[in-house]
Design a protein around this motif. Structure first.
Motif, PDB file in Angstrom:
ATOM      1  N   ARG A 114      -3.654   2.774  22.387  1.00 15.09           N
ATOM      2  CA  ARG A 114      -4.526   2.243  21.684  1.00 15.09           C
ATOM      3  C   ARG A 114      -3.954   0.799  21.212  1.00 15.09           C
ATOM      4  O   ARG A 114      -3.603  -0.267  21.215  1.00 15.09           O
ATOM      5  N   ASP A 115      -2.493   0.649  20.719  1.00 15.26           N
ATOM      6  CA  ASP A 115      -1.039   0.139  20.661  1.00 15.26           C
ATOM      7  C   ASP A 115      -1.774  -0.684  21.864  1.00 15.26           C
ATOM      8  O   ASP A 115      -1.099  -1.977  21.142  1.00 15.26           O
ATOM      9  N   LEU A 116      -0.970  -0.713  22.814  1.00 11.61           N
ATOM     10  CA  LEU A 116      -0.561  -1.666  23.813  1.00 11.61           C
ATOM     11  C   LEU A 116      -2.302  -2.002  24.405  1.00 11.61           C
ATOM     12  O   LEU A 116      -1.920  -3.358  24.723  1.00 11.61           O
ATOM     13  N   SER A 117      -3.523  -1.851  23.970  1.00 12.62           N
ATOM     14  CA  SER A 117      -4.597  -2.177  24.199  1.00 12.62           C
ATOM     15  C   SER A 117      -4.853  -4.036  22.675  1.00 12.62           C
ATOM     16  O   SER A 117      -5.802  -4.520  23.083  1.00 12.62           O
ATOM     17  N   GLN A 118      -4.871  -2.991  22.256  1.00 14.47           N
ATOM     18  CA  GLN A 118      -5.309  -3.681  20.833  1.00 14.47           C
ATOM     19  C   GLN A 118      -3.365  -5.108  20.707  1.00 14.47           C
ATOM     20  O   GLN A 118      -4.256  -6.579  20.228  1.00 14.47           O
TER      21      GLN A 118
END
Length: 672
Positions: free
Chosen positions: A117-121
């Protein structure tokens, strides 16, 4: 582990003189040990710290060294930068952010779910920053894109694949489709330009800012090949152009690609007006992705895609590939996405982009048991964690287990295995579990099945696929009963009309697979000629819709129910002929032969209406009609089979027929 520890220590000593290192170790030995460990498991972290001394200093001396950094540059300062400064600043921040995300994963501070999720955000943020800078650079000459009410018209980026599902890889490309809501002319610059030209220039600048490789690396590899017409299509498209493309040219693989699509958005760079435009886009694409009926045609498409991937793996000799190999990440994704495409039109809760969000919904719908769902999720997350480690070792896009000793030792340590053979055994166990579920959901192509057909099916396949000049004689290779000859004559009378009803070669292939199975079932159930004719009339009615041919071909149980019910009740035959959507209900006998209680009708109808906009009267009426027809169908089916009690149990005989055994004392006493 000793070898790894030595690597980390040597690397840290390369970057710091002895006095400085001794001083830091004396005051914060735990932090030094962590950094030595990170240098030992990741060439990327070591390389980045050697190029960015400020990051090295943060990791050694900060009170919160592994806190995910936020973008803190003021907008005025950011958009005032030159292109070279902007590119350097983005890459510097990107490397810092990726080091922290990787470090938190290696140190087991964050789960793989949070890392994805961090990578996507982060991708949402970098797109927003790049677009903001590009708009500012174009403003003096070209002005801005405004609608007739002077609201900004945004260039929207649809994030595809794992980016769309908030499941981005550590070293992934980002697959994007650029679009804008309406046509117009820019305002406020030295020159006015139509939106198509303006947004194309804007897209080119955004891609250049993110994708260009400099001495500081690149932010993302940007892949635009999924856009309408691929590389030969326009870089940016209006909503109207996109809608026309998918309506006229959209293919099954594009439906699959759009399952995870979501507009990139970040609270700092996305206005409420843009959110509204994004919502309009998603609602416009929804009917192309999700059919209102249960869409069995997707199974064949996914089989084809999987076959192509299998051929590519073989061609490139990709051994030990945890993404593309049997039971790998791609098959796990196919399991969920096939069921989304299959049932998403009728179950709006499945119309979401995240694998990990949709899987529990499939459990609630009783597609999977809780244990099966947990098995799929655990297997998927284990493979994704392995993939994350492999890519974070050196910031390389790979899903292949390493051949070199160093990276094998790193992986063994991270997963706490003693030997490489032990880890390979774990990979085999996980992929076998995924592949088993995949085969249950997707199955094999009926054309490729090696199972020997029954004599009954073989006989009907022979007569359907060969030209029938006359009724068979005693000299034929098969023994024909009088009942068979009656059914064959009925089929012969209807064959030309059936073939004429099919509009495509794909439909003809489906018909060729379905009819022999159908006729074998008719003979098995010993139905009369007029009943067979009624069933063939239904097939002729649905022959233009290959998805219904697929539904019956993929579900022998549904075919059994069709023959059984139509031969028992003319009303059911008429309803199925007039409203083919009711065929969906034949799939699950547990639902077909369970009449809801009176008190359940209102909440059931309310749930059906939840996905309809309050002002969409036409669709509300359609949902009401469908609800009425479905309810009538259930009541009629239960009446025909005398299955009026919902308190009993189901069993299935070897023909796939459903048998009901009531456990209700009242029902047994009253035979109701």
């Amino acid at each position: 582990m000793k070898k790894l520890a030595n690597i980390g220590k040597v690397r840290l000593e390369e970057l710091l003189d002895v006095a400085t290192l001794d001083s830091i170790s004396a005051s914060n030995s735990a932090q030094v040990e962590k950094l030595e460990y990170l240098f030992s498991v990741s060439d990327f972290i070591f390389r980045t710290c050697s190029r960015q001394p400020d990051l090295l200093d943060q990791l050694l001396t900060s009170a919160t060294p592994f806190e995910v950094p936020s973008w803190q540059l003021p907008d005025e300062q950011w958009i005032a930068m030159s292109e070279a400064e902007a590119m350097k600043t983005l890459r510097h921040y990107r490397n810092q952010l990726m080091v922290i995300i990787a470090a938190r994963h290696f140190l087991k501070t964050d789960s793989i779910k949070k890392c994805m999720r961090d990578l996507s955000q982060a991708a949402d943020l970098f797109f927003g920053l790049a677009r903001q800078w590009a708009e500012a650079s174009l403003l003096p000459r070209w002005g801005r894109a405004l609608d007739e009410n002077s609201n900004p018209v945004a260039m929207i980026a649809l994030g595809m694949g794992k980016l769309g599902g908030y499941e981005l890889n550590f070293s992934s490309d980002i697959d994007l489709i650029f679009c804008y809501s309406e046509k117009g002319i820019t305002e406020g610059g030295r020159n006015a330009e139509d939106f198509q030209t303006y947004f194309t220039k804007l897209a080119q600048k955004v891609i250049h800012l993110l994708d260009t490789v400099t001495p500081d690396g690149q932010v993302y590899r940007v892949d635009m090949r999924l856009r309408p017409f691929g590389d030969s299509g326009p870089l940016v498209s209006s909503f109207a152009s996109i809608e026309n493309y998918y309506q006229d040219h959209g293919r099954d693989w594009e439906r699959y690609a759009l399952l995870k699509a979501r507009p990139l958005a970040h609270p700092n760079y996305t206005s409420q007006v843009e959110y509204s435009q994004q919502h309009t886009l998603i609602e416009m694409l929804r009917p192309f992705v999700f059919r209102r009926y249960i869409d069995f045609s997707v199974i064949e498409s996914l089989r084809t895609m999987k076959s192509q991937i299998k051929s590519e793996v073989k061609r490139r000799n990709l051994t030990n590939n945890i993404k593309l190999g049997a039971g790998g990440i791609r098959e796990a994704e196919f399991i969920v996405q096939a069921l989304q495409m299959l049932r998403g039109g009728k179950e709006p809760q499945l119309q979401q982009s995240s694998f990990l969000v949709v899987l529990p919904e499939l459990t609630r719908l009783k597609v999977f048991t809780k244990a099966e769902s947990q098995l799929i999720e655990q297997s998927y997350l284990w493979l994704r964690e392995c993939e994350q480690y492999l890519q974070a070792f050196d910031d390389k896009q790979t899903q292949t287990l390493p051949m070199d000793d160093l990276n094998q030792q790193r992986l063994l340590h991270l997963f706490e295995f003693e030997s490489w053979s032990e880890l390979l055994l774990k990979v085999e166990q996980v992929t076998k579990q995924v592949h088993h579920v995949f085969n249950e959901v997707i199955g094999d192509d009926p054309d490729a099945q090696t199972i020997k057909p029954s004599p009954l099916l073989k006989k009907w396949r022979h007569y359907w696929l060969t030209e029938i000049q006359s009724t068979p004689s005693e000299s034929n290779a098969f023994e024909e009963s009088e009942h068979f000859l009656v059914l064959l004559a009925c089929l012969f009378d209807n064959k030309k009309e059936l073939i004429k009803s099919v509009l495509s070669s794909k439909g003809r292939d489906k018909l060729d697979l379905l009819i022999p199975v159908l006729m074998a079932e008719c003979e098995r159930q010993n139905i009369a000629e007029h009943q067979c004719k009624s069933i063939l009339n239904i097939i002729r009615k649905i022959a233009t819709r290959t998805t219904y041919l697929s539904l019956l071909g993929e579900n022998p149980g549904a075919l059994t129910q069709l023959v059984s019910l139509v031969s028992s009740c003319d009303f059911i035959g008429q309803e199925l002929r007039n409203f083919p959507m009711l065929l969906d209900q034949l799939i699950d006998p547990k639902l077909l032969y369970s009449v809801p209680l009176i008190k359940d009708y209102a909440p059931d109808l309310r749930r059906n209406l939840l996905r309809v906009a309050p002002d969409d009267l036409e669709l509300q009426m359609e949902i009401l009609r469908q609800f009425k027809l479905s309810s009538q169908m259930i009541i009629a089916a239960c009446d025909v089979k005398n299955y009026r009690c919902t308190h009993g149990e189901w069993s299935f005989n070897h023909f796939g027929r459903s048998n009901f055994r009531s456990s209700c004392e009242y029902c047994m006493a009253t035979n109701d």
